[in-house]
Scaffold this active site. Structure first.
Site, mmCIF file in Angstrom:
data_model
loop_
_atom_site.group_PDB
_atom_site.id
_atom_site.type_symbol
_atom_site.label_atom_id
_atom_site.label_comp_id
_atom_site.label_asym_id
_atom_site.label_seq_id
_atom_site.Cartn_x
_atom_site.Cartn_y
_atom_site.Cartn_z
ATOM 1 N N HIS A 91 0.856 -1.195 0.000
ATOM 2 C CA HIS A 91 0.000 0.000 0.000
ATOM 3 C C HIS A 91 0.891 1.243 0.000
ATOM 4 O O HIS A 91 1.996 1.214 0.546
ATOM 5 C CB HIS A 91 -0.922 -0.012 1.237
ATOM 6 C CG HIS A 91 -1.967 1.054 1.156
ATOM 7 N ND1 HIS A 91 -1.721 2.358 1.516
ATOM 8 C CD2 HIS A 91 -3.250 1.018 0.718
ATOM 9 C CE1 HIS A 91 -2.818 3.078 1.305
ATOM 10 N NE2 HIS A 91 -3.762 2.284 0.819
ATOM 11 N N GLU A 139 -3.686 3.066 -7.185
ATOM 12 C CA GLU A 139 -4.121 4.205 -6.361
ATOM 13 C C GLU A 139 -3.113 5.341 -6.485
ATOM 14 O O GLU A 139 -2.040 5.263 -5.872
ATOM 15 C CB GLU A 139 -4.166 3.823 -4.879
ATOM 16 C CG GLU A 139 -5.110 2.725 -4.518
ATOM 17 C CD GLU A 139 -5.356 2.696 -2.999
ATOM 18 O OE1 GLU A 139 -6.520 2.640 -2.618
ATOM 19 O OE2 GLU A 139 -4.385 2.735 -2.216
HETATM 20 O O1 G3P Z 1 -6.534 1.789 0.525
HETATM 21 C C1 G3P Z 1 -7.492 2.712 0.153
HETATM 22 C C2 G3P Z 1 -7.000 4.065 0.224
HETATM 23 O O2 G3P Z 1 -5.654 4.287 0.147
HETATM 24 C C3 G3P Z 1 -7.842 5.102 -0.402
HETATM 25 O O3 G3P Z 1 -8.100 5.953 0.635
HETATM 26 O O4 G3P Z 1 -9.345 7.553 1.905
HETATM 27 O O5 G3P Z 1 -8.904 7.970 -0.504
HETATM 28 O O6 G3P Z 1 -10.525 6.198 0.171
HETATM 29 P P1 G3P Z 1 -9.287 6.967 0.544
#
Ligand code: G3P
Length: 222
Positions: A91, A139
């Site tokens: 992550h 992400e």
């Molecule tokens: O692992 C999910 C994360 O990194 C995304 O976070 O708070 O943007 O939904 P968020």
């Protein structure tokens, strides 16, 4: 089937007893709407959560070490025995080197734990796909916790990640995450070819997380 992975991170609202309650809420929504929801909890909370719910509980990190002198590490065996069915790996908030990702993956594979390798762009998505985890979750770090959904702010990173993974290892499923909170964000993510989302703050920090999760699921069905 669409997969929703709720990453509990280390928020107060998803730590300890609150983590168990939140997992129960996720299970209720999962049952009510027949949607697959996975919770990724802190290692120390996994056992208690697994006693309370039947939905899959994942860890947020695992080290690729076995038994022995590895103080402070998290082993795949300890996660499995606590009841975890899988784990996030790499992550953005818990980055690993490539060789460590590979070691974590093989520790999980040898025990039958599911794996979600997180990536931050198309190039790292390609590298992760070559290691053949069950899922790659792209992400962009700058959108994490921003409330700005990746599926709208950076659709190309999702679309191109999906294309890259299908060329390298078609059996690997692609998720996307960062800033996802509403049904329309989830719909946009699915339209781009991802098979689900990884999300956190939009649900966990909501005034009513159950309602926020319900809105996410039902909003995406319209
Ligand atoms: O692992 C999910 C994360 O990194 C995304 O976070 O708070 O943007 O939904 P968020």
């Amino acid at each position: 089937m669409t997969l929703i992975v709720l990453n509990f991170k280390t928020y107060r609202e998803s730590t300890g007893e609150a983590a168990v309650r939140l997992a129960e809420i996720c299970e209720d929504v999962s049952r009510q709407y027949s949607v697959e929801i996975v919770v990724a909890a802190q290692a120390a909370d996994i056992h208690a959560i697994c006693q309370a719910v039947k939905i899959p509980v994942f860890a947020q990190h695992v080290d690729g070490v076995g038994f022995g002198g590895f103080t402070g590490h998290v082993t795949a065996t300890s996660l499995k025995e606590a009841g975890a069915r899988g784990t996030l790996i790499n992550h953005s908030e818990r980055r690993l080197r490539l060789a460590e990702i590979e070691a974590s993956l093989s520790a999980c594979k040898s025990l039958g734990l599911s794996t979600i390798v997180c990536t931050n762009n198309v190039a790292t998505t390609r590298a992760a796909a070559a290691l053949e985890p069950d899922f790659v979750a792209v992400e962009p770090p700058e959108l994490i916790g921003s409330g700005i959904p990746v599926s709208k702010a950076d659709p190309d990173v999702v679309r191109e990640s999906v294309r890259a993974v299908k060329n390298i290892a078609p059996q690997v499923r692609v998720l996307c995450g960062a800033g996802i909170s509403r049904g329309e964000d989830l719909s946009a993510a699915l339209e781009l070819g991802s098979e689900g989302v990884l999300l956190a703050s939009g649900i966990i920090k909501a005034r009513d997380p159950g309602k926020a999760l319900e809105d996410l699921v039902t909003g995406a069905r319209k």
